[in-house]
Design a protein around this motif. Sequence first.
Motif, short mmCIF file in Angstrom:
data_model
loop_
_atom_site.label_atom_id
_atom_site.label_comp_id
_atom_site.label_asym_id
_atom_site.label_seq_id
_atom_site.Cartn_x
_atom_site.Cartn_y
_atom_site.Cartn_z
N LEU A 45 -6.38 -79.48 -1.31
CA LEU A 45 -5.32 -78.83 -2.07
C LEU A 45 -4.41 -77.96 -1.20
N ASN A 46 -4.76 -77.79 0.06
CA ASN A 46 -4.01 -76.86 0.92
C ASN A 46 -2.59 -77.30 1.24
N SER A 47 -2.22 -78.52 0.91
CA SER A 47 -0.82 -78.92 1.09
C SER A 47 0.03 -78.57 -0.14
N LYS A 48 -0.64 -78.25 -1.27
CA LYS A 48 0.06 -77.91 -2.50
C LYS A 48 -0.12 -76.45 -2.91
N VAL A 49 -1.20 -75.84 -2.43
CA VAL A 49 -1.55 -74.47 -2.83
C VAL A 49 -1.79 -73.66 -1.57
N ARG A 50 -1.16 -72.50 -1.51
CA ARG A 50 -1.27 -71.63 -0.34
C ARG A 50 -1.98 -70.34 -0.72
N ALA A 51 -3.07 -70.01 -0.03
CA ALA A 51 -3.75 -68.73 -0.19
C ALA A 51 -3.32 -67.83 0.96
N ASN A 52 -2.78 -66.67 0.61
CA ASN A 52 -2.25 -65.74 1.60
C ASN A 52 -2.91 -64.38 1.47
N SER A 53 -3.18 -63.76 2.61
CA SER A 53 -3.52 -62.34 2.61
C SER A 53 -2.24 -61.60 2.30
N SER A 54 -2.34 -60.54 1.51
CA SER A 54 -1.15 -59.75 1.23
C SER A 54 -1.44 -58.29 1.53
N GLY A 55 -0.36 -57.56 1.66
CA GLY A 55 -0.47 -56.12 1.73
C GLY A 55 -0.78 -55.61 0.33
N CYS A 56 -0.61 -54.34 0.14
CA CYS A 56 -0.95 -53.71 -1.13
C CYS A 56 -0.19 -54.33 -2.30
N LEU A 57 -0.95 -54.70 -3.32
CA LEU A 57 -0.37 -55.22 -4.57
C LEU A 57 -0.29 -54.11 -5.62
N ASP A 58 -0.62 -52.89 -5.23
CA ASP A 58 -0.59 -51.72 -6.10
C ASP A 58 -1.51 -51.89 -7.31
N ALA A 59 -2.68 -52.45 -7.07
CA ALA A 59 -3.66 -52.65 -8.15
C ALA A 59 -5.09 -52.54 -7.62
N CYS A 60 -5.30 -51.75 -6.58
CA CYS A 60 -6.62 -51.66 -5.96
C CYS A 60 -7.68 -51.12 -6.90
N GLN A 61 -7.27 -50.36 -7.92
CA GLN A 61 -8.26 -49.87 -8.87
C GLN A 61 -8.90 -51.03 -9.63
N PHE A 62 -8.28 -52.19 -9.60
CA PHE A 62 -8.82 -53.39 -10.23
C PHE A 62 -9.41 -54.36 -9.20
N GLY A 63 -9.48 -53.97 -7.95
CA GLY A 63 -9.80 -54.85 -6.84
C GLY A 63 -11.20 -55.42 -6.85
N ALA A 64 -11.38 -56.43 -6.09
CA ALA A 64 -10.39 -57.15 -5.30
C ALA A 64 -9.40 -57.84 -6.24
#
Length: 108
Positions: A45-64
């Motif tokens: 699926l990696n040619s159609k779907v990309r998993a990326n590390s991101s910086g802060c999504l401003d929702a760490c209280q719900f993390g990961a």
Amino acid sequence: MARFEKHIFICQNKREEDHPRGSCAAKGSTEVTELFKKRLKELGLNSKVRANSSGCLDACQFGATIVIYPEQIWYGNVSKDDIEEIIQSHIINNKPVERLLIKDKRFD
């Protein structure tokens, strides 16, 4: 044609250990990212779907925390044990995993 059909952004934010909102990195987001990438590749699926590390999504209280675009679906408290269900249900069958949705009006 778009390069990817879906993007999975996984928060990697790190805060001090005693921060009241916590941080996704301390809640296993690195392992979540690695497993997403591994499984997407194994499933072809990696040619159609990309998993990326991101910086802060401003929702760490719900993390990961992760967000999947283009649907803008926000998931919280995601662990590596949830990855296969997210891939099979949401990524492959376009059915969000209800039990992991962030239940906060800011994420509707």
